[in-house]
Scaffold this active site. Structure first.
Site, PDB file in Angstrom:
ATOM      1  N   GLY A  83       0.816  -1.217   0.000  1.00 37.73           N
ATOM      2  CA  GLY A  83       0.000   0.000   0.000  1.00 37.73           C
ATOM      3  C   GLY A  83       0.847   1.263   0.000  1.00 37.73           C
ATOM      4  O   GLY A  83       1.972   1.268   0.502  1.00 37.73           O
ATOM      5  N   ARG A 147       1.152  -5.841  -4.976  1.00 39.06           N
ATOM      6  CA  ARG A 147       1.190  -6.758  -3.842  1.00 39.06           C
ATOM      7  C   ARG A 147       1.627  -8.175  -4.226  1.00 39.06           C
ATOM      8  O   ARG A 147       1.371  -9.116  -3.483  1.00 39.06           O
ATOM      9  CB  ARG A 147      -0.189  -6.814  -3.171  1.00 39.06           C
ATOM     10  CG  ARG A 147      -0.604  -5.541  -2.458  1.00 39.06           C
ATOM     11  CD  ARG A 147      -1.699  -5.804  -1.448  1.00 39.06           C
ATOM     12  NE  ARG A 147      -2.178  -4.577  -0.828  1.00 39.06           N
ATOM     13  CZ  ARG A 147      -1.583  -3.985   0.201  1.00 39.06           C
ATOM     14  NH1 ARG A 147      -0.488  -4.494   0.713  1.00 39.06           N
ATOM     15  NH2 ARG A 147      -2.091  -2.878   0.714  1.00 39.06           N
ATOM     16  N   ASP A 178       5.559  -7.991   5.563  1.00 41.18           N
ATOM     17  CA  ASP A 178       5.550  -9.131   4.644  1.00 41.18           C
ATOM     18  C   ASP A 178       6.582  -8.938   3.522  1.00 41.18           C
ATOM     19  O   ASP A 178       7.312  -9.864   3.170  1.00 41.18           O
ATOM     20  CB  ASP A 178       4.161  -9.324   4.023  1.00 41.18           C
ATOM     21  CG  ASP A 178       3.164  -9.910   5.017  1.00 41.18           C
ATOM     22  OD1 ASP A 178       3.598 -10.661   5.915  1.00 41.18           O
ATOM     23  OD2 ASP A 178       1.966  -9.608   4.910  1.00 41.18           O
ATOM     24  N   LYS A 204       8.336   0.579   5.420  1.00 38.62           N
ATOM     25  CA  LYS A 204       7.192   1.386   4.961  1.00 38.62           C
ATOM     26  C   LYS A 204       5.894   0.812   5.477  1.00 38.62           C
ATOM     27  O   LYS A 204       5.748  -0.410   5.504  1.00 38.62           O
ATOM     28  CB  LYS A 204       7.184   1.376   3.432  1.00 38.62           C
ATOM     29  CG  LYS A 204       5.969   1.961   2.795  1.00 38.62           C
ATOM     30  CD  LYS A 204       5.253   1.019   1.820  1.00 38.62           C
ATOM     31  CE  LYS A 204       4.520  -0.116   2.489  1.00 38.62           C
ATOM     32  NZ  LYS A 204       3.539  -0.811   1.650  1.00 38.62           N
ATOM     33  N   THR A 205       4.968   1.585   5.895  1.00 33.71           N
ATOM     34  CA  THR A 205       3.547   1.252   6.050  1.00 33.71           C
ATOM     35  C   THR A 205       2.887   2.288   6.942  1.00 33.71           C
ATOM     36  O   THR A 205       3.413   2.630   8.011  1.00 33.71           O
ATOM     37  CB  THR A 205       3.250  -0.162   6.590  1.00 33.71           C
ATOM     38  OG1 THR A 205       1.820  -0.296   6.683  1.00 33.71           O
ATOM     39  CG2 THR A 205       3.835  -0.484   7.948  1.00 33.71           C
ATOM     40  N   ASP A 207       0.405   1.732   8.543  1.00 29.71           N
ATOM     41  CA  ASP A 207      -0.198   1.016   9.675  1.00 29.71           C
ATOM     42  C   ASP A 207       0.631   1.141  10.953  1.00 29.71           C
ATOM     43  O   ASP A 207       0.121   0.911  12.050  1.00 29.71           O
ATOM     44  CB  ASP A 207      -0.349  -0.478   9.341  1.00 29.71           C
ATOM     45  CG  ASP A 207      -1.227  -0.704   8.120  1.00 29.71           C
ATOM     46  OD1 ASP A 207      -1.896   0.254   7.695  1.00 29.71           O
ATOM     47  OD2 ASP A 207      -1.242  -1.828   7.603  1.00 29.71           O
TER      48      ASP A 207
HETATM   49  P1  FBP Z   1       0.696  -2.098   3.587  1.00 27.61           P
HETATM   50  O1  FBP Z   1       0.621  -3.041   4.739  1.00 27.61           O
HETATM   51  O2  FBP Z   1       1.079  -2.732   2.325  1.00 27.61           O
HETATM   52  O3  FBP Z   1       1.547  -0.896   3.897  1.00 27.61           O
HETATM   53  O4  FBP Z   1      -0.765  -1.521   3.322  1.00 27.61           O
HETATM   54  C1  FBP Z   1      -1.466  -0.848   4.278  1.00 27.61           C
HETATM   55  C2  FBP Z   1      -2.919  -0.683   3.967  1.00 27.61           C
HETATM   56  O5  FBP Z   1      -3.187   0.667   3.665  1.00 27.61           O
HETATM   57  C3  FBP Z   1      -3.794  -1.176   5.110  1.00 27.61           C
HETATM   58  O6  FBP Z   1      -3.936  -0.185   6.100  1.00 27.61           O
HETATM   59  C4  FBP Z   1      -5.066  -1.541   4.403  1.00 27.61           C
HETATM   60  O7  FBP Z   1      -5.805  -2.515   5.099  1.00 27.61           O
HETATM   61  C5  FBP Z   1      -4.580  -2.104   3.104  1.00 27.61           C
HETATM   62  O8  FBP Z   1      -3.347  -1.467   2.843  1.00 27.61           O
HETATM   63  C6  FBP Z   1      -5.521  -1.853   1.973  1.00 27.61           C
HETATM   64  O9  FBP Z   1      -5.075  -2.531   0.850  1.00 27.61           O
HETATM   65  P2  FBP Z   1      -5.442  -2.172  -0.638  1.00 27.61           P
HETATM   66  O10 FBP Z   1      -4.571  -1.036  -1.046  1.00 27.61           O
HETATM   67  O11 FBP Z   1      -5.083  -3.390  -1.385  1.00 27.61           O
HETATM   68  O12 FBP Z   1      -6.878  -1.798  -0.688  1.00 27.61           O
END
Ligand code: FBP
Length: 550
Positions: A83, A147, A178, A204-205, A207
């Site tokens: 993300g 992803r 991951d 990165k994230t 979250d």
């Molecule tokens: P990452 O763990 O890859 O940084 O993504 C975070 C995130 O934004 C989460 O908070 C959310 O649940 C998910 O990606 C949403 O995924 P998508 O972009 O596939 O809708």
């Protein structure tokens, strides 16, 4: 007419601040090797899985002569994985500027659309003009993200073909837990095959769940949560003005509740749910609903038929009965994959699943509104996670709380709800000064790790709660962040996800304030991120960082 906003135009001129050890220039940085690093637990199993890359030393960068001898051009690949998170472009900028300063002929190859671009050999060479267009901007649009999970030997062999064709010194993978787990596996694989190409990770994230002793915070958390807090503050002010709505706000963050917790501290919302607490206290959906209804009733008694509830997006997975249900659904969806795919109506899918479930889980499943039942049956992401961003927990709670209040004779107030989901709004925001500086510095450190020929390391900047003058730079062997976890039924070495610590200072701060914030209008309105102005506004860090590291 100008093709970018005026803010973006000015922001492009922003020169990110870097730690003192990098200020003499990237060619005036020396590397200090520390003691061999060990994982906190499961050492023997992790050592066995990573014979080439386990037990490498911790690295620190200090100003001084690099002592690298005659420099050669570097050819580096970069991948944005998962993300979006604010600051990704600045990681690339720090990397680009550094390798170009190390040698004017160095090249940066950006793999398109995430790890899949590396596997398929789809790339773009990042030139100065391309780079300059993206400095200090949000998003990952410079090369895109994806992803795709790189984990099988066949995938790694395809990557090797691309690596050899492009003659890369290293690949920098910018990703979450991951993606960095897979970066370490790729590093091990390449080394075992005798390749010199290094693999370097960058944390990165949004979250905020990739953190440990050496990684104080993942980039993007700061900007994303400040963006959400601004919006929540605006909503709280609207609620207190109109005095007629309860706002149920779901916040991104996947499993961890760091974002909800930080936003709760920044805005003093009336209710901030924390998934980790729900799990620890073994709360049922009914208990959560009853508690929200209690606060709504108490506020109604003092004439306040409005308020704000913050809901972490992963909440549903942490309610023990729903957690068991999801785990069983995962098994059943795998077991009945072909049969399930043939069912074409929602009703048929729900009925089939209810029939396959054991009685107690079937009753939990049936107690959920139909929309949520269907959302729980949607496809998992490539890492096997339920896509919690697609589950409308805000709608679920608003509906169940409404029903509860209707059946509560003592409730004399009015209840009308509005629902929101804040996630994508913050993921590609223009990085705050903190993220702009932190990311650029991480990019520089990644370049230093590449130049020193390391592999299986993550770039690390520490001391970040204290202002850039106190920041230190280094490299951490990724395998030292590993523990063993069961994934898809097998015990696997993975980076340990950092969930909210219930005994940690951020949670304690919420506990200290939450009783008062439930009943009083104690809202704080953080306002938008500021890019120009006094440092205490522009360079402010999150409450979580201040409390945990300050
Ligand atoms: P990452 O763990 O890859 O940084 O993504 C975070 C995130 O934004 C989460 O908070 C959310 O649940 C998910 O990606 C949403 O995924 P998508 O972009 O596939 O809708």
């Amino acid at each position: 007419m100008q093709s970018v906003s005026t803010l973006e135009k000015h922001r492009k001129q922003y020169q990110p601040k870097v730690p003192p050890s990098l200020r003499q220039g990237i060619n005036q940085v020396k590397l200090i090797e520390g003691a061999p690093a060990e994982a906190a637990k499961d050492r023997d199993l992790i050592r066995k899985s990573f014979p080439q890359t386990y037990g490498m030393p911790l690295l620190t960068f200090q100003s001084g002569s690099a002592g690298t001898g005659e420099s050669k051009p570097l050819r580096v690949g970069v991948v944005l994985s998962g993300g979006q998170a604010p600051g990704g472009h600045n990681v690339i900028a720090g990397l680009f500027d550094s390798i170009r300063t190390m040698h004017g002929q160095s090249q940066l190859i950006g793999f398109l659309g995430g790890p899949g671009g590396l596997e398929k050999g789809k790339y773009l060479e990042i030139t100065s003009d391309i780079m300059d267009a993206y400095r200090n901007t949000g998003g990952f649009d410079i090369i895109g993200s994806g992803r795709t999970k790189l984990e099988t030997p066949e995938q790694f062999d395809r990557c090797i073909e691309v690596i050899q064709k492009l003659d890369l010194n290293a690949i920098v993978i910018i990703g979450g837990d991951d993606s960095n787990t897979n970066a370490a596996i790729l590093a091990e694989y390449l080394k075992a095959k005798g390749l010199k190409t290094g693999v370097i990770g960058v944390p990165k994230t949004i979250d905020g769940d990739l953190k440990n002793t050496y990684i104080p915070v993942s980039f993007g958390f700061d900007t994303a949560v400040k963006t959400y807090s601004e919006l929540i503050g605006n909503i709280a002010r609207d609620a207190g003005s109109a005095k007629k709505y309860w706002h149920f706000i779901k916040l991104m963050g996947r499993s961890a509740s760091h974002i909800a917790l930080e936003a709760g501290l920044q805005t003093r919302a009336n209710i901030t749910l924390v998934s980790e607490e729900v799990e620890k206290k073994n709360l049922s959906l009914e208990q959560i609903v009853t508690d929200i209804a209690r606060v709504i009733s108490a506020r109604a008694d003092s004439g306040k038929n409005y308020g704000v509830v913050l809901i972490p997006e992963g909440l549903i997975e942490f309610i023990p009965s729903v957690k068991r249900l999801i785990s069983r659904l995962n098994d059943l969806l795998a077991k009945h994959e072909a049969e399930f795919a043939k069912l074409d109506s929602t009703e048929a899918k729900i009925a089939a699943m209810a029939g396959w479930l054991d009685a107690d889980l079937a009753s939990t499943f049936k107690s959920l509104p139909q929309g949520i039942q269907l959302q729980l049956l949607l496809d998992r992401d490539p890492h096997g996670n339920v896509q919690v961003s697609l589950i409308e927990t805000d709608a679920l709670l608003a509906e169940l709380v409404g029903r509860k209040l209707k059946s509560t004779p003592s409730f004399k107030g009015k209840f009308s709800s509005q629902r929101h989901f804040f996630g994508y709004e913050g993921r590609a925001a223009a990085p705050s000064n903190f993220d702009a500086d932190y990311c650029y510095s991480l990019g520089c450190v990644a370049a230093l790790l590449v130049r020193s020929g390391r592999t299986g390391y993550m770039a690390s900047i520490r001391g970040v709660s204290k202002g850039v003058d106190q920041w230190t730079a280094g490299g951490i062997p990724i395998t030292m962040m590993f523990n063993m976890e069961t994934r898809h039924g097998h015990l696997k070495p993975v980076i340990q996800k950092a969930l909210v610590e219930l005994e940690g200072p951020a949670m304690k701060a919420l506990e200290a304030g939450r009783k008062e914030w439930e009943v009083e209008d104690a809202f704080i309105y953080p306002g938008p991120i500021q890019y120009f102005g006094p440092s205490d506004v522009c360079d402010a860090i999150t409450k979580t960082l201040e409390l945990e590291q300050g």
